[in-house]
Design a protein around this motif. Structure first.
Motif, PDB file in Angstrom:
ATOM      1  N   GLY A 250      47.097  47.417  42.535  1.00 20.98           N
ATOM      2  CA  GLY A 250      47.329  47.209  43.962  1.00 20.98           C
ATOM      3  C   GLY A 250      48.685  46.595  44.230  1.00 20.98           C
ATOM      4  O   GLY A 250      49.396  46.981  45.177  1.00 20.98           O
TER       5      GLY A 250
ATOM      6  N   ILE B  54      42.034  38.622  39.206  1.00 21.48           N
ATOM      7  CA  ILE B  54      43.057  38.850  40.222  1.00 21.48           C
ATOM      8  C   ILE B  54      44.089  37.728  40.220  1.00 21.48           C
ATOM      9  O   ILE B  54      45.281  37.965  40.454  1.00 21.48           O
ATOM     10  CB  ILE B  54      42.424  39.052  41.628  1.00 21.48           C
ATOM     11  CG1 ILE B  54      43.426  39.749  42.568  1.00 21.48           C
ATOM     12  CG2 ILE B  54      41.910  37.755  42.222  1.00 21.48           C
ATOM     13  CD1 ILE B  54      42.801  40.255  43.860  1.00 21.48           C
TER      14      ILE B  54
ATOM     15  N   ALA C 256      43.740  44.827  39.852  1.00 18.81           N
ATOM     16  CA  ALA C 256      44.550  43.923  40.670  1.00 18.81           C
ATOM     17  C   ALA C 256      46.036  44.249  40.528  1.00 18.81           C
ATOM     18  O   ALA C 256      46.787  44.280  41.518  1.00 18.81           O
ATOM     19  CB  ALA C 256      44.275  42.475  40.260  1.00 18.81           C
TER      20      ALA C 256
ATOM     21  N   ASP D 101      39.064  52.136  39.909  1.00 17.01           N
ATOM     22  CA  ASP D 101      40.043  51.991  40.991  1.00 17.01           C
ATOM     23  C   ASP D 101      41.481  52.178  40.518  1.00 17.01           C
ATOM     24  O   ASP D 101      42.302  52.784  41.218  1.00 17.01           O
ATOM     25  CB  ASP D 101      39.895  50.608  41.642  1.00 17.01           C
ATOM     26  CG  ASP D 101      38.465  50.327  42.062  1.00 17.01           C
ATOM     27  OD1 ASP D 101      38.182  50.389  43.260  1.00 17.01           O
ATOM     28  OD2 ASP D 101      37.629  50.058  41.181  1.00 17.01           O
TER      29      ASP D 101
ATOM     30  N   TRP E  35      40.634  47.462  50.037  1.00 19.31           N
ATOM     31  CA  TRP E  35      40.237  48.023  48.735  1.00 19.31           C
ATOM     32  C   TRP E  35      39.204  47.105  48.082  1.00 19.31           C
ATOM     33  O   TRP E  35      39.531  46.039  47.579  1.00 19.31           O
ATOM     34  CB  TRP E  35      41.455  48.185  47.831  1.00 19.31           C
ATOM     35  CG  TRP E  35      41.228  49.238  46.777  1.00 19.31           C
ATOM     36  CD1 TRP E  35      40.244  49.251  45.836  1.00 19.31           C
ATOM     37  CD2 TRP E  35      41.991  50.441  46.585  1.00 19.31           C
ATOM     38  NE1 TRP E  35      40.337  50.377  45.062  1.00 19.31           N
ATOM     39  CE2 TRP E  35      41.408  51.129  45.503  1.00 19.31           C
ATOM     40  CE3 TRP E  35      43.111  50.987  47.200  1.00 19.31           C
ATOM     41  CZ2 TRP E  35      41.906  52.335  45.016  1.00 19.31           C
ATOM     42  CZ3 TRP E  35      43.599  52.189  46.723  1.00 19.31           C
ATOM     43  CH2 TRP E  35      43.002  52.856  45.650  1.00 19.31           C
TER      44      TRP E  35
ATOM     45  N   GLN F  75      43.335  43.639  48.930  1.00 22.39           N
ATOM     46  CA  GLN F  75      42.351  43.741  47.852  1.00 22.39           C
ATOM     47  C   GLN F  75      41.238  42.709  48.005  1.00 22.39           C
ATOM     48  O   GLN F  75      41.494  41.536  48.282  1.00 22.39           O
ATOM     49  CB  GLN F  75      43.037  43.534  46.497  1.00 22.39           C
ATOM     50  CG  GLN F  75      44.002  44.657  46.146  1.00 22.39           C
ATOM     51  CD  GLN F  75      44.598  44.487  44.768  1.00 22.39           C
ATOM     52  OE1 GLN F  75      45.329  43.545  44.519  1.00 22.39           O
ATOM     53  NE2 GLN F  75      44.313  45.421  43.875  1.00 22.39           N
TER      54      GLN F  75
ATOM     55  N   HIS G 254      36.976  45.418  49.624  1.00 22.29           N
ATOM     56  CA  HIS G 254      36.984  44.196  50.442  1.00 22.29           C
ATOM     57  C   HIS G 254      35.976  44.368  51.572  1.00 22.29           C
ATOM     58  O   HIS G 254      36.060  45.335  52.337  1.00 22.29           O
ATOM     59  CB  HIS G 254      38.386  43.978  50.992  1.00 22.29           C
ATOM     60  CG  HIS G 254      38.622  42.621  51.580  1.00 22.29           C
ATOM     61  ND1 HIS G 254      37.816  41.544  51.323  1.00 22.29           N
ATOM     62  CD2 HIS G 254      39.581  42.169  52.431  1.00 22.29           C
ATOM     63  CE1 HIS G 254      38.276  40.481  51.976  1.00 22.29           C
ATOM     64  NE2 HIS G 254      39.342  40.850  52.660  1.00 22.29           N
TER      65      HIS G 254
ATOM     66  N   GLN H 205      37.828  43.502  40.802  1.00 21.46           N
ATOM     67  CA  GLN H 205      38.374  42.769  39.652  1.00 21.46           C
ATOM     68  C   GLN H 205      37.307  42.013  38.878  1.00 21.46           C
ATOM     69  O   GLN H 205      37.612  41.387  37.865  1.00 21.46           O
ATOM     70  CB  GLN H 205      39.498  41.835  40.096  1.00 21.46           C
ATOM     71  CG  GLN H 205      39.138  40.818  41.168  1.00 21.46           C
ATOM     72  CD  GLN H 205      38.694  39.471  40.658  1.00 21.46           C
ATOM     73  OE1 GLN H 205      39.307  38.891  39.777  1.00 21.46           O
ATOM     74  NE2 GLN H 205      37.608  38.955  41.230  1.00 21.46           N
TER      75      GLN H 205
ATOM     76  N   SER I  19      49.788  42.239  48.338  1.00 16.36           N
ATOM     77  CA  SER I  19      48.552  42.486  47.609  1.00 16.36           C
ATOM     78  C   SER I  19      48.306  41.389  46.558  1.00 16.36           C
ATOM     79  O   SER I  19      48.953  40.353  46.566  1.00 16.36           O
ATOM     80  CB  SER I  19      48.554  43.887  47.000  1.00 16.36           C
ATOM     81  OG  SER I  19      47.237  44.352  46.843  1.00 16.36           O
TER      82      SER I  19
END
Length: 700
Positions: free
Chosen positions: A302, A113, A299, A195, A142, A285, A144, A290, A320
């Motif tokens: 998003g 990320i 990543a 994702d 997301w 996120q 998280h 990731q 994000s």
């Protein structure tokens, strides 16, 4: 720190914090310096004196340096101490003064990320102040799970405030985690590592439904559509061309994504419309997605959605990505320049033990010696001037960490590597318990807990405070803080004064704190801070990331080479290694994903999560906490029934890397086809090598 209503955000202890004393002052502490007598990993040691321990470390330190060069020495990644003075940074200081060492970059937590966020924005400072969540119209978490991961005290506080305000919250996660329950959020289960396919389909819907903020992408972004590509690059390489299927004739529709993600097409379409219409909305996120293969694409996806909907640089929005939001400078221990200058990606230290002398730019080796200007993504030529390592790793200092075995992937392979003393010849561990990693030490030293020394602590993610950890008891048994014995090693190798500058540990704390006060002028004097134990900043600016850049990108360009948000990365496009990752954020089928041919033999996917009963592997030896979240393999009822398993049954779990026995938790809080096992349980193999502790890295 006060929220918009003037209420002070409570700094609250979680279950782990409330159990610190039971964990750290228990009877199972390491008590004396010890020397290995059996095979590495066997856990057989004999007691030695501190004098013998320091002599042995100094002798091996010099022998390995003189035999193999400074690049043969490595300090292993560890976060067992999260404070200003910590063993790994102190060891790096001494090694830098002694000719250098092989260093690392990235972290186990956020490698993908952070690389992705830097690639697109040129910085990881992409988060708004947390109180700004109260200004949004929709929150998507997301991958998280702050209720269990516990980023800080502010995250769940503001999410609960947002929920009370009536702001809808959606959680995308293969598991119905505790955050979903705590916030009464909407749960969208998704297959692990897919994702970015769902993100691509959401982008397709947003464009088709006319919810695309074209004015923002035209002004502030590079590479979203044909008209805004870098000079000389064909427009068919743009992100819009990709989602419309112009090259591969496959539009990235919700139906396309449903087959990959397991999320129904109508659910994808609905979330896309809601996110595109909410304005402003926050797609936040987590770090879990990731950590899969191709995690940088998740990543980037998003970030791309935030740009597509114009949620960058506005109150209530969220750019994000890594989403750092640093309102105050934090103190750090001073480090001299490392003369060796070479670095490897932090996760590849096992490769550097086995084949360090062969590792090059392709493995992510970087150099600070002026011969090469690359980073993790490079356009280098791979010629003789490319960075390479001069040696395999021959000495490891593993201080206050369990990443040597337990928290590193593929435990059986790692164990095999470390047991071979002809490879890494000398391992020093300092810890407070006989962890799985400690069993692989040649010299094993008893460290101190936070109760037995003074230190300064900082917020881990968000939070505007500094804490002082006052020593409340003398070190137990013969336990010592790493700084003290490193000073003795420094004396033995002729660097005592250079290393310590004649300071005690507490004198270092005061000196660094006073230096911080030169810029953070709100801070009280050291003695007042120490007495209070904590200082909470009163002057906290309200931050909206990229507010100036959004309003006037010509005057305030984004900190990238182009001055714009780089949805298309020319840096990636022109690298020699572009076959490994695309120049745009898009779905890349990951190895060992649901579509891998391995699924014929291994039909279930396995993910990990951060449990509320441990902080990584910390507290696993505190059995009183087991009742909070017993170590069990979560399995959907359909999958359990197909295997004749009932709740609480002991299951045999295996793949090509390893095997374990663990009880099953049958629950509809995990999607079918996916299993979950919390990370951090201590590796405990039986005589046949089957793990009985539930350590997920036996299988990863």
């Amino acid at each position: 720190t006060k929220d918009q209503a003037g209420d002070e955000i409570p700094l609250t202890a979680c279950a782990r914090g409330l159990n610190y004393h039971r964990t750290f002052l228990g009877e199972d502490r390491l008590r004396y310096p010890m020397k290995r007598t059996g095979e590495r990993g066997e856990g057989a040691f004999r007691r030695i004196t501190w004098e013998e321990a320091v002599d042995t470390i100094a002798s091996e330190w010099v022998r390995i340096r003189d035999t193999y060069g400074p690049g043969s020495r490595y300090v292993n990644y560890a976060t067992g101490v999260s404070a200003l003075m910590r063993g790994n940074t102190l060891a790096k200081r001494l090694l830098s003064l002694d000719g250098g060492f092989l260093d690392s970059y990235n972290s186990y937590s956020t490698a993908c990320i952070r690389q992705a966020t830097n690639l697109m924005y040129g910085t990881c400072e992409t988060g708004n102040s947390l109180e700004d969540w109260l200004n949004t119209n929709l929150i998507i978490l997301w991958g998280h799970n702050p209720a269990e991961t516990k980023f800080d005290c502010g995250t769940m506080y503001y999410l609960k405030k947002a929920r009370e305000k009536g702001i809808p919250i959606v959680v995308v996660d293969p598991r119905k985690n505790d955050t979903v329950l705590a916030l009464e959020a909407e749960w969208i289960p998704i297959r692990p590592a897919t994702d970015s396919a769902m993100m691509d389909a959401m982008a397709y819907v947003i464009v088709q439904e006319g919810l695309w903020d074209k004015e923002f992408t035209d002004r502030c972004c590079l590479g979203f559509d044909r008209e805004h590509m870098p000079e000389g690059i064909d427009g068919s390489e743009s992100y819009l061309s990709y989602i419309l299927g112009e090259k591969d004739q496959i539009p990235k529709t919700p139906q396309w994504a449903e087959a990959i993600t397991g999320v129904r097409a109508e659910v994808i379409r609905s979330l896309a419309v809601r996110y595109g219409s909410a304005r402003p909305a926050a797609l936040i996120q987590g770090y879990g997605p990731q950590r899969h293969a191709c995690g940088e694409q998740i990543a980037r996806g998003g970030i791309m959605l935030a740009c597509l909907t114009g949620n960058v640089g506005v109150s209530g929005g969220w750019a994000s990505g890594a989403a750092d939001c640093s309102r105050h400078k934090t103190p750090s221990f001073p480090q001299p320049k490392n003369p060796y200058g070479r670095k490897i990606p932090v996760f590849l230290w096992t490769e550097a033990v086995v084949r360090g002398h062969e590792m090059t730019e392709l493995d992510g080796v970087t150099a600070d010696d002026g011969n090469w200007g690359g980073g993790a993504v490079s356009g280098g030529t791979g010629d003789s001037h490319s960075p390479r390592l001069s040696s395999d790793i021959k000495m490891i200092l593993n201080l206050a960490g369990n990443c040597l075995i337990n928290q590193h992937s593929d435990i059986n392979r790692t164990s095999q590597i470390l047991k071979d003393t002809s490879k890494c010849e000398f391992i020093v561990c300092s810890d407070i318990f006989m962890t799985a990693s400690a069993k692989y030490a040649d010299i094993l030293l008893p460290g101190v807990s936070m109760f037995e020394c003074s230190n300064i602590t900082m917020p881990w993610q968000y939070g505007d405070f500094l804490g002082f950890g006052n020593q409340v008891t003398e070190p137990l048994y013969e336990c010592r803080f790493e700084y003290d014995w490193l000073c003795e090693v420094a004396e033995k190798i002729g660097l005592g004064q250079e290393f310590s500058l004649g300071r005690t540990g507490e004198q270092w704390l005061e000196a660094i704190y006073e230096e911080l006060r030169e810029t953070e002028r709100e801070l009280p004097e050291y003695e007042a801070f120490k007495e209070a134990g904590i200082y909470r900043y009163k002057k906290n600016p309200h931050v909206v990331a990229f507010e100036k850049e959004r309003k006037d990108p010509k005057t305030y360009p984004f900190p990238t080479e182009s001055g714009k948000i780089e949805i298309f990365s020319e840096k990636v496009y022109r690298t020699r290694y572009k076959e490994y990752f695309p120049a745009i954020p898009r779905y890349v089928e990951p190895p060992e994903g649901a579509g891998d041919r391995l699924a014929r033999n291994y039909p279930l996917q396995l993910i990990g999560w951060h449990t509320k009963r441990r902080c990584h592997s910390i507290h696993d030896n505190n059995r009183a906490m087991e009742k909070l979240d017993p170590q069990m393999l979560w399995m959907h009822p359909e999958d359990a029934q197909a295997r004749g398993l009932k709740d609480g049954d002991m299951a045999f779990v295996w793949n090509d890397r390893g095997r374990m026995k663990v009880p099953v938790k049958v629950t509809d809080r995990i999607m079918a086809g996916v299993t979950a096992l919390s990370q951090g349980a201590w590796y405990r193999p039986d005589k046949d090598g089957t793990d009985l502790g539930g350590a997920i890295n036996v299988l990863t």
